[in-house]
Write an enzyme that holds these catalytic residues in place. Structure first.
Site, PDB file in Angstrom:
ATOM      1  N   LEU A   1      44.418 -15.834 -63.970  1.00 12.78           N
ATOM      2  CA  LEU A   1      45.504 -15.493 -64.885  1.00 12.78           C
ATOM      3  C   LEU A   1      46.428 -14.427 -64.306  1.00 12.78           C
ATOM      4  CD1 LEU A   1      43.411 -15.475 -68.169  1.00 12.78           C
ATOM      5  CD2 LEU A   1      44.875 -17.291 -67.288  1.00 12.78           C
ATOM      6  N   ARG A   2      45.997 -13.791 -63.213  1.00 11.47           N
ATOM      7  CA  ARG A   2      46.790 -12.812 -62.469  1.00 11.47           C
ATOM      8  C   ARG A   2      47.026 -11.494 -63.180  1.00 11.47           C
ATOM      9  NH1 ARG A   2      45.525 -14.081 -57.554  1.00 11.47           N
ATOM     10  NH2 ARG A   2      46.846 -15.629 -56.517  1.00 11.47           N
TER      11      ARG A   2
ATOM     12  N   ASP B   1      41.436 -25.062 -60.405  1.00  8.79           N
ATOM     13  CA  ASP B   1      41.487 -23.986 -59.406  1.00  8.79           C
ATOM     14  C   ASP B   1      42.880 -23.351 -59.413  1.00  8.79           C
ATOM     15  OD1 ASP B   1      40.569 -22.254 -57.499  1.00  8.79           O
ATOM     16  OD2 ASP B   1      40.916 -23.609 -55.812  1.00  8.79           O
TER      17      ASP B   1
END
Length: 433
Positions: free
Chosen positions: A64-65, A305
């Site tokens: 999700l950064r 991924d």
């Protein structure tokens, strides 16, 4: 909100249910599948004629950064991408910045995600502090904060004794350890070892990097009795070792990525950085073995991924480019494309996106365990509705994810998500239905 999904083909692989019928949803739950209660008055009727109605997708590998890499992806953008792809539950690895190795960081991530009212977020806690591979984290506290397992993300554990202790501790409390099988020293290359990597002059990652790690993990499982989920198996030899481990009765599950399911090292072409992925793309015989393993159930789940990467990080030379690609919005379409190409029955293909990953999570889902990845009376109302006849072309600029890099740009995918419902609320709708 009371919702009636009308006239769709309802497929629930977990119950072997496949019939054209109505589905009633209310108070975040499924009231009836094919047996709508008499007098049910819906606030909203969704005409699903010609569409497939299925449980919401469960994706076991989504970066999700946030926190720390907001320039590559924000929770808002990645959650929007999830529901646009029919994904209602995501598992995120702990390699954020700072690393998810403390309960407060996990609480903050879950709070931010819940405020968006989109897909459900299930974090993995770090197996070792700062993923340094030296000191184990407080697994019990992280579990109380909502972690569904423990992982080193892409950082291999060099110290086998630390891994053994982690597995012993996890086994005591029945936690699941998520490991990407890759031997540290052999896994430092950027492409799969083989004629193409040699011809291009790229440092190679041999299959042995995966198989040596798998042998080590399985030996430790025999000693500890722990439960392990293997992330993104990439080779034919790896699939066969997992098959043998399951026959032996070891507590093992595994997944593969959409990238490895469809692409091979030949797709790297002339140093195409969009193909810079982890694990690296292997040869066709490996891809064929992965497809067969997914079809026969050796491989439990197919994952996106999803790894949003900044444009600048992909415009570097191949070996220096950051590995990763966006995938949330492509997961369903690429699963259906595989099923179409290999003549896999639709319920089996959908099981790899719903029933399989939900089974991997198991008891870590808590109260959701009984109904996640399923559509059953009284279960959680997480639903994906897609039109199997609405083919679409992947155009990076139109993706909702902040990361627009994908090796599938220009590919045609066979189906479009029309509506995604999470907890009985409409989280995404392609158009008025």
């Amino acid at each position: 909100m009371k919702i009636l999904v009308k006239g769709g083909r309802v497929i629930d692989p977990a119950r072997n249910f496949d019939a054209t019928c109505d589905v009633a949803l209310a108070a975040g739950r499924v009231l009836g599948v094919g047996n709508v209660p008499e007098g049910f008055s819906a606030n909203r009727v969704i005409d699903a004629s010609g569409c497939i109605v299925m449980p919401g997708l469960v994706d076991l590998a989504v970066r999700l950064r946030e926190p720390g890499h907001e320039h590559e992806g924000m929770l808002e953008s990645e959650m929007a991408a999830a529901v646009a792809g029919g994904v209602t539950s995501v598992v995120c690895p702990p390699d954020t910045d700072p690393v998810l190795d403390e309960p407060g960081l996990v609480d903050m991530l879950k709070f931010r995600a819940e405020k968006l009212h989109q897909a459900r977020v299930f974090p993995l806690g770090a197996l070792t502090r700062n993923l340094a591979g030296e000191v184990l984290t407080e697994m019990a506290e992280l579990t109380e904060s909502g972690c569904v397992g423990f992982s080193q993300a892409e950082v291999p554990l060099q110290n086998t004794q630390v891994l053994q202790r982690a597995l012993q501790y996890a086994s005591t409390f029945d936690y699941t350890v998520w490991l990407r099988p890759q031997e540290y020293h052999l896994g430092k290359g950027v492409a799969a070892s083989g004629p193409l990597a040699t011809r291009l002059g790229l440092p190679g990652v041999p299959v042995a990097a995966e198989t040596i790690a798998l042998h080590t993990i399985f030996e430790l499982l025999r000693i500890t009795g722990a439960r392990v989920h293997l992330c993104r198996i990439s080779s034919a030899a790896g699939v066969e070792l997992v098959r043998q481990a399951k026959r032996e009765g070891l507590k093992v599950t595994c997944d593969i990525s959409i990238n490895s399911l469809h692409l091979t090292d030949v797709d790297i072409g002339y140093f195409d950085a969009r193909m810079r992925l982890s694990p690296p793309l292997r040869q066709q015989r490996d891809r064929d073995a992965l497809r067969a393993g997914l079809a026969d159930g050796t491989i439990d789940a197919l994952v996106s991924d999803h790894t949003p990467v900044d444009e600048d990080a992909k415009t570097l030379p191949f070996a220096e480019a950051e590995p990763g690609a966006t995938g949330l919005e492509l997961l369903l379409g690429l699963a259906l494309k595989w099923a179409e190409q290999d003549k896999v029955e639709l319920p089996r293909a959908l099981a790899a996106l719903t029933q399989g990953p939900a089974r991997v999570l198991g008891a870590a889902l808590g109260t959701l365990q009984a109904s996640a990845g399923q559509l059953l009376d009284g279960g959680v109302a997480d639903v994906c509705i897609f039109d199997p006849r609405a083919a679409w072309q992947v155009e990076p600029a139109r993706l909702r994810s902040q990361g627009r890099n994908t090796p599938f740009a220009g590919h045609e995918l066979p189906a479009s998500v029309r509506c995604t419902i999470v907890g009985g609320q409409i989280a995404y709708e392609a158009k008025a239905m």
